[in-house]
Scaffold this motif. Sequence first.
Motif, PDB file in Angstrom:
ATOM      1  N   LYS A 130       0.690  -1.129   0.031  1.00 32.87           N
ATOM      2  CA  LYS A 130      -0.245  -0.083   0.068  1.00 32.87           C
ATOM      3  C   LYS A 130       0.794   1.254   0.122  1.00 32.87           C
ATOM      4  N   GLU A 131       0.503   2.424  -0.742  1.00 33.85           N
ATOM      5  CA  GLU A 131       1.271   3.478  -0.785  1.00 33.85           C
ATOM      6  C   GLU A 131       1.148   4.192   0.479  1.00 33.85           C
ATOM      7  N   ASP A 132       2.492   4.680   1.075  1.00 26.91           N
ATOM      8  CA  ASP A 132       2.472   5.308   2.488  1.00 26.91           C
ATOM      9  C   ASP A 132       1.776   6.744   2.410  1.00 26.91           C
ATOM     10  N   ASP A 133       1.030   6.652   3.358  1.00 20.11           N
ATOM     11  CA  ASP A 133       0.133   7.974   3.293  1.00 20.11           C
ATOM     12  C   ASP A 133       0.872   9.051   4.275  1.00 20.11           C
ATOM     13  N   THR A 134       2.066   9.091   4.667  1.00 23.30           N
ATOM     14  CA  THR A 134       2.853   9.787   5.357  1.00 23.30           C
ATOM     15  C   THR A 134       3.628  10.767   4.740  1.00 23.30           C
ATOM     16  N   TYR A 135       3.547  10.653   3.389  1.00 20.09           N
ATOM     17  CA  TYR A 135       4.385  11.600   2.454  1.00 20.09           C
ATOM     18  C   TYR A 135       3.695  12.038   1.302  1.00 20.09           C
ATOM     19  N   GLU A 136       3.773  13.221   0.772  1.00 20.07           N
ATOM     20  CA  GLU A 136       3.330  13.637  -0.367  1.00 20.07           C
ATOM     21  C   GLU A 136       3.543  12.847  -1.655  1.00 20.07           C
ATOM     22  N   SER A 137       2.486  12.133  -2.245  1.00 16.13           N
ATOM     23  CA  SER A 137       2.877  11.347  -3.301  1.00 16.13           C
ATOM     24  C   SER A 137       2.956  11.886  -4.552  1.00 16.13           C
ATOM     25  N   PRO A 138       3.993  11.611  -5.522  1.00 16.83           N
ATOM     26  CA  PRO A 138       3.843  12.473  -6.686  1.00 16.83           C
ATOM     27  C   PRO A 138       2.727  12.181  -7.651  1.00 16.83           C
ATOM     28  N   ARG A 139       1.723  10.898  -7.302  1.00 16.16           N
ATOM     29  CA  ARG A 139       0.867  10.653  -8.012  1.00 16.16           C
ATOM     30  C   ARG A 139      -0.768  11.199  -7.350  1.00 16.16           C
ATOM     31  N   GLY A 140      -0.490  12.058  -6.114  1.00 18.60           N
ATOM     32  CA  GLY A 140      -1.760  12.577  -5.623  1.00 18.60           C
ATOM     33  C   GLY A 140      -2.308  11.322  -4.752  1.00 18.60           C
ATOM     34  N   LYS A 141      -3.528  11.583  -4.280  1.00 21.53           N
ATOM     35  CA  LYS A 141      -4.054  10.812  -3.223  1.00 21.53           C
ATOM     36  C   LYS A 141      -5.046   9.688  -3.842  1.00 21.53           C
TER      37      LYS A 141
END
Length: 148
Positions: A130-141
């Motif tokens: 699962k993508e970590d939700d503690t950083y700003e993803s380059p893909r968006g949320k």
Amino acid sequence: MALNFKIYKSNANNGTKDKFYARASHKDTVSIKQLAAVMQNNCTVKHSDIVAVLSELSEVMKQELQRGNRVRIDGLGTFKVNIRSKGAKTAKEFTVSENILGTRINFHPETNVTPDGSHIVNMLSGIRVKEDDTYESPRGKDENTENV
């Protein structure tokens, strides 16, 4: 539960430059004492006994690896020592001080072979990512959890 990952952009000067990759995101390190607490809840052995056994295991593993033996722990995998070295033009020119760069431990996890012939690492069987939700993803949320 899922293994978290973060997406990063490669800056390497090779074929990976400017491509996006996943990197595992680790939150904590679990100590022998913490493992022993969980193990004590799962069985009838006392915490202090588990810590003693695991501590002794690391000492005995060190001795066996330094003797040049492999150490196999059933259900976990096999540990062995590898040597890093640089080449010499001839065998006579090869010396420990000039050509041995160091040592490292290699770990090969225990695997099972599936009917189609592929190898599955026992400890990773059924893992989800699962993508970590503690950083700003380059893909968006967005929610991106999948079995691997």
